[in-house]
Design an enzyme around this catalytic site. Sequence first.
Site, PDB file in Angstrom:
ATOM      1  N   LYS A  52      24.487  31.316 -14.880  1.00  0.00           N
ATOM      2  CA  LYS A  52      23.801  30.271 -14.109  1.00  0.00           C
ATOM      3  C   LYS A  52      24.597  28.969 -14.176  1.00  0.00           C
ATOM      4  O   LYS A  52      24.803  28.290 -13.161  1.00  0.00           O
ATOM      5  CB  LYS A  52      22.377  30.063 -14.652  1.00  0.00           C
ATOM      6  CG  LYS A  52      21.447  31.209 -14.293  1.00  0.00           C
ATOM      7  CD  LYS A  52      20.137  31.182 -15.078  1.00  0.00           C
ATOM      8  CE  LYS A  52      19.366  32.478 -14.833  1.00  0.00           C
ATOM      9  NZ  LYS A  52      18.154  32.578 -15.657  1.00  0.00           N
ATOM     10  N   GLN A  96      14.945  29.371 -20.103  1.00  0.00           N
ATOM     11  CA  GLN A  96      15.316  30.791 -20.110  1.00  0.00           C
ATOM     12  C   GLN A  96      14.291  31.603 -20.914  1.00  0.00           C
ATOM     13  O   GLN A  96      13.963  31.251 -22.038  1.00  0.00           O
ATOM     14  CB  GLN A  96      16.721  30.957 -20.707  1.00  0.00           C
ATOM     15  CG  GLN A  96      17.243  32.375 -20.655  1.00  0.00           C
ATOM     16  CD  GLN A  96      17.446  32.903 -19.228  1.00  0.00           C
ATOM     17  OE1 GLN A  96      17.935  32.179 -18.357  1.00  0.00           O
ATOM     18  NE2 GLN A  96      17.069  34.134 -18.994  1.00  0.00           N
ATOM     19  N   ASP A 119      12.545  27.425 -11.285  1.00  0.00           N
ATOM     20  CA  ASP A 119      12.168  28.835 -11.237  1.00  0.00           C
ATOM     21  C   ASP A 119      10.838  29.050 -10.494  1.00  0.00           C
ATOM     22  O   ASP A 119      10.516  30.177 -10.140  1.00  0.00           O
ATOM     23  CB  ASP A 119      12.027  29.395 -12.664  1.00  0.00           C
ATOM     24  CG  ASP A 119      13.276  30.140 -13.126  1.00  0.00           C
ATOM     25  OD1 ASP A 119      14.042  30.603 -12.256  1.00  0.00           O
ATOM     26  OD2 ASP A 119      13.476  30.257 -14.350  1.00  0.00           O
TER      27      ASP A 119
END
Length: 289
Positions: A52, A96, A119
């Site tokens: 990422k 994460q 997200d």
Amino acid sequence: MRFMPNIIDGKKIANDIIQDLKNKVSILKEKPTLCVIIAGQNEASKIYVKNKIKKAQELGFNSILKELDENVTKEELFDTIRTLNNDENINGILLQLPLPKHLSEKDFLDEISPVKDVDGFNTYNSGKLFKGEKPYAIPCTPKGIMGVLKLYDVQLEGKTSIVIGRSNIVGKPIASLLLKENATVIQAHSKTKNLKELTKIADIVVSATGQKEFITGDMIKDGAVCIDVGIVRDENGKIKGDFEFNSISKKASLITPVPGGIGPLTIANLMVNTYELYLLQKGLKNEKR
Ligand code: NAD
């Protein structure tokens, strides 16, 4: 009837998205900043995070990696998120998953400011999606799937679709997005009894379970659009999906392979979300929500 399926090249679509984004970012005076938080030493997570950050750098974004100890306390993680929420130089915050066992994912995802939630996992953004309204960010994998369906001009209105899996990060959001496009949505999961009867009537099949090759050609209607989200390693370490690709590809009109299907679109859409949140925060994009 035997269909010649169209195999979706997710890598190419993702590259096109990244290229388009690169052009858009190149004309910005300031660059979007993505911050990724990782707690602990999960090896798979470390690789995802590295990828990422690499993709963000390739696009010319600023990227920050916050690496926290496996034993980070609740207070430390809350403080880290709050500091980032209050820092106007940070546009996107990604926590994460999975978190170390002593930390509740829900609590920390909900701590991220909805407007920085790249997200799209916090309750504000998922609630908006569930209500058919516009969240600040749509979760990246479902967003990637909807992009593919749009790109291939797949008609959704009035079509029967089945989503296999009901996780908060894939199954539920993709079902909400299909419903918003007026598809008739069946949501199947591990307790569903008659899966084959349900998949057999579906014009669109989206599978997100992580059960290796458990959807087979005999479960699929001729001409169905088949999207495989699953990622699982076989006994030889080879990456497989939920679909038995060979048998399904004989039935499907459109199919995503694993690897090289939906996977590359997830990270590309993470970058799109970062860019779009940056525009919103800077007042460069006005949207009714
Ligand atoms: P999860 O484990 O949270 O959810 C799995 C879902 O599958 C559950 O809702 C469960 O009810 C359902 N399920 C399990 N066994 C089943 C069965 N036999 N029949 C019907 N339903 C069954 O997983 P997730 O986070 O939603 O991820 C699903 C898969 O997608 C995993 O393989 C994951 O690695 C992959 N994934 C891929 C991407 C990508 O970028 N391609 C992104 C996210 C997740």
